[in-house]
Motif scaffolding. Sequence first.
Motif, PDB file in Angstrom:
ATOM      1  N   SER A  56     -29.521   9.292  29.024  1.00  0.00           N
ATOM      2  CA  SER A  56     -28.687   8.108  29.234  1.00  0.00           C
ATOM      3  C   SER A  56     -29.459   6.832  28.944  1.00  0.00           C
ATOM      4  N   VAL A  57     -28.695   5.824  28.560  1.00  0.00           N
ATOM      5  CA  VAL A  57     -29.229   4.482  28.352  1.00  0.00           C
ATOM      6  C   VAL A  57     -28.364   3.528  29.169  1.00  0.00           C
ATOM      7  N   VAL A  58     -29.021   2.636  29.904  1.00  0.00           N
ATOM      8  CA  VAL A  58     -28.310   1.637  30.693  1.00  0.00           C
ATOM      9  C   VAL A  58     -28.413   0.298  29.966  1.00  0.00           C
ATOM     10  N   VAL A 104     -19.492   2.481  34.560  1.00  0.00           N
ATOM     11  CA  VAL A 104     -19.673   1.030  34.653  1.00  0.00           C
ATOM     12  C   VAL A 104     -20.074   0.761  36.093  1.00  0.00           C
ATOM     13  N   ASP A 105     -21.199   0.099  36.275  1.00  0.00           N
ATOM     14  CA  ASP A 105     -21.746  -0.106  37.616  1.00  0.00           C
ATOM     15  C   ASP A 105     -22.001  -1.599  37.845  1.00  0.00           C
ATOM     16  N   LYS A 106     -21.889  -2.002  39.087  1.00  0.00           N
ATOM     17  CA  LYS A 106     -22.237  -3.373  39.524  1.00  0.00           C
ATOM     18  C   LYS A 106     -21.448  -4.456  38.788  1.00  0.00           C
ATOM     19  N   LEU A 107     -20.161  -4.211  38.582  1.00  0.00           N
ATOM     20  CA  LEU A 107     -19.321  -5.221  37.936  1.00  0.00           C
ATOM     21  C   LEU A 107     -19.166  -6.419  38.858  1.00  0.00           C
ATOM     22  N   LYS A 108     -19.457  -7.586  38.317  1.00  0.00           N
ATOM     23  CA  LYS A 108     -19.354  -8.844  39.061  1.00  0.00           C
ATOM     24  C   LYS A 108     -18.590  -9.827  38.178  1.00  0.00           C
ATOM     25  N   GLU A 129     -23.573  -3.283  34.577  1.00  0.00           N
ATOM     26  CA  GLU A 129     -24.438  -2.323  33.927  1.00  0.00           C
ATOM     27  C   GLU A 129     -23.539  -1.214  33.397  1.00  0.00           C
ATOM     28  N   VAL A 130     -23.690  -0.905  32.126  1.00  0.00           N
ATOM     29  CA  VAL A 130     -22.902   0.168  31.525  1.00  0.00           C
ATOM     30  C   VAL A 130     -23.871   1.302  31.186  1.00  0.00           C
ATOM     31  N   ILE A 131     -23.589   2.453  31.762  1.00  0.00           N
ATOM     32  CA  ILE A 131     -24.444   3.629  31.551  1.00  0.00           C
ATOM     33  C   ILE A 131     -23.803   4.461  30.455  1.00  0.00           C
TER      34      ILE A 131
END
Length: 134
Positions: A56-58, A104-108, A129-131
């Motif tokens: 994986s790439v973030v 999709v993580d930590k959407l602000k 952050e998109v993993i």
Amino acid sequence: MNREKLINAFRQSATAKGYAFHTDEVRHMPHTIKKYPAVWLSPPEFQSMEGINHGSVVYAVRMHAMKEGAKMDAEAKVAAGIELEQSVVDIFCSLSDFDFVAEVDKLKIEHKSQTLTTHGEVGVTATAEVITIF
């Protein structure tokens, strides 16, 4: 790795919702955007990678969504901001339709009181952050 695929996924998702899509450094935004509603994706930033042949790439992403707002009163600008926020959530959620996007993580989402161009638009800025997987 997956940077170009991610940019194309954002392009497809944004244009499907009726947004003009742009991607470049933010400093180019004022003289590039000519049509609203518009989405501006800053170049995704490679954060980390796990794995060698498979993994994986973030990517850290920053996206601006804008709607024409120069002639809107305060109440209309609030309503436009709410609409933009929902559109941004929809665009990020639609990334899961692409098989290389794992999460999709930590959407602000931040509502902007200052304009990003000289057009007087209403805008929101989203970071996440998109993993991705490879």
